[in-house]
Design a protein around this motif. Structure first.
Motif, short mmCIF file in Angstrom:
data_model
loop_
_atom_site.label_atom_id
_atom_site.label_comp_id
_atom_site.label_asym_id
_atom_site.label_seq_id
_atom_site.Cartn_x
_atom_site.Cartn_y
_atom_site.Cartn_z
N PRO A 287 15.92 -0.69 -10.31
CA PRO A 287 15.00 0.15 -11.09
C PRO A 287 13.57 -0.40 -11.14
N VAL A 288 13.44 -1.71 -11.17
CA VAL A 288 12.11 -2.32 -11.20
C VAL A 288 11.43 -2.14 -9.84
N VAL A 289 12.18 -2.33 -8.77
CA VAL A 289 11.64 -2.13 -7.42
C VAL A 289 11.15 -0.69 -7.27
N ALA A 290 11.98 0.25 -7.71
CA ALA A 290 11.61 1.67 -7.61
C ALA A 290 10.32 1.95 -8.38
N ALA A 291 10.23 1.44 -9.59
CA ALA A 291 9.03 1.67 -10.41
C ALA A 291 7.79 1.07 -9.76
N LYS A 292 7.91 -0.14 -9.24
CA LYS A 292 6.76 -0.80 -8.61
C LYS A 292 6.31 -0.08 -7.34
N GLU B 96 18.89 -1.41 -0.29
CA GLU B 96 19.99 -1.69 -1.22
C GLU B 96 19.85 -3.07 -1.87
N GLN B 97 19.15 -3.98 -1.24
CA GLN B 97 19.06 -5.34 -1.75
C GLN B 97 17.88 -5.47 -2.70
N PRO B 98 17.95 -6.45 -3.61
CA PRO B 98 16.80 -6.71 -4.48
C PRO B 98 15.61 -7.19 -3.65
N LEU B 99 14.42 -6.87 -4.10
CA LEU B 99 13.21 -7.29 -3.39
C LEU B 99 12.37 -8.19 -4.28
N THR B 100 11.64 -9.08 -3.66
CA THR B 100 10.71 -9.94 -4.39
C THR B 100 9.37 -9.22 -4.54
N THR B 101 8.52 -9.76 -5.34
CA THR B 101 7.19 -9.19 -5.52
C THR B 101 6.42 -9.20 -4.20
N ALA B 102 6.56 -10.27 -3.43
CA ALA B 102 5.87 -10.36 -2.14
C ALA B 102 6.36 -9.27 -1.18
N GLU B 103 7.66 -9.02 -1.17
CA GLU B 103 8.21 -7.97 -0.30
C GLU B 103 7.72 -6.59 -0.73
N ILE B 104 7.64 -6.38 -2.04
CA ILE B 104 7.14 -5.11 -2.56
C ILE B 104 5.68 -4.93 -2.17
N ARG B 105 4.89 -5.99 -2.33
CA ARG B 105 3.48 -5.94 -1.95
C ARG B 105 3.32 -5.61 -0.47
N ALA B 106 4.15 -6.21 0.36
CA ALA B 106 4.09 -5.96 1.81
C ALA B 106 4.40 -4.50 2.11
N LEU B 107 5.39 -3.93 1.43
CA LEU B 107 5.71 -2.52 1.64
C LEU B 107 4.55 -1.62 1.20
#
Length: 117
Positions: free
Chosen positions: A54-59, A73-84
């Motif tokens: 849910p946090v990944v989706a919101a970010k 499906e896997q949890p993501l880190t903040t760095a991975e979210i930023r890269a996306l």
């Protein structure tokens, strides 16, 4: 409450929490204390992840279902979210558009219901 419930309320991934958090029930007063004055491990998890779905989706500005459709499906880190967010793959652009459309439609329906009352 169960550690799983407390982790959800704190917005962190249970598997990434310390063993002492995962191994014992969490009282409401403990949960409130963690929310009011987060220890370093909690602040670090919130800041860097890994984050629950849910946090990944919101970010990312998409729905949890949108993440599933994209195969995330896997949890993501903040760095991975930023890269996306920087790369903006096609699935992310499409899911953000879909999510924005759903949110706009929900807001329109809410306004109509309020006007009808």
């Amino acid at each position: 409450m169960k550690p799983e419930t407390a982790a959800k309320k704190l917005g962190v991934l249970l598997a990434a929490t310390p063993e002492e958090f995962r191994s014992a029930p969490v009282s409401r007063s403990t949960l409130q204390a963690l929310q009011a004055d987060p220890p370093e491990w909690l602040a670090e998890l919130r800041r860097e992840g890994p984050h629950p779905r849910p946090v990944v989706a919101a970010k990312l500005g998409v729905s949890v279902a949108g993440l599933r459709r994209a195969g995330v499906e896997q949890p993501l880190t903040t760095a991975e979210i930023r890269a996306l967010l920087e790369d903006k793959p096609d699935w992310l652009v499409a899911e953000r558009r879909t999510h924005a459309g759903v949110m706009a439609e929900n807001a329109r329906l809410k306004r109509e219901r309020a006007a009808a009352s």
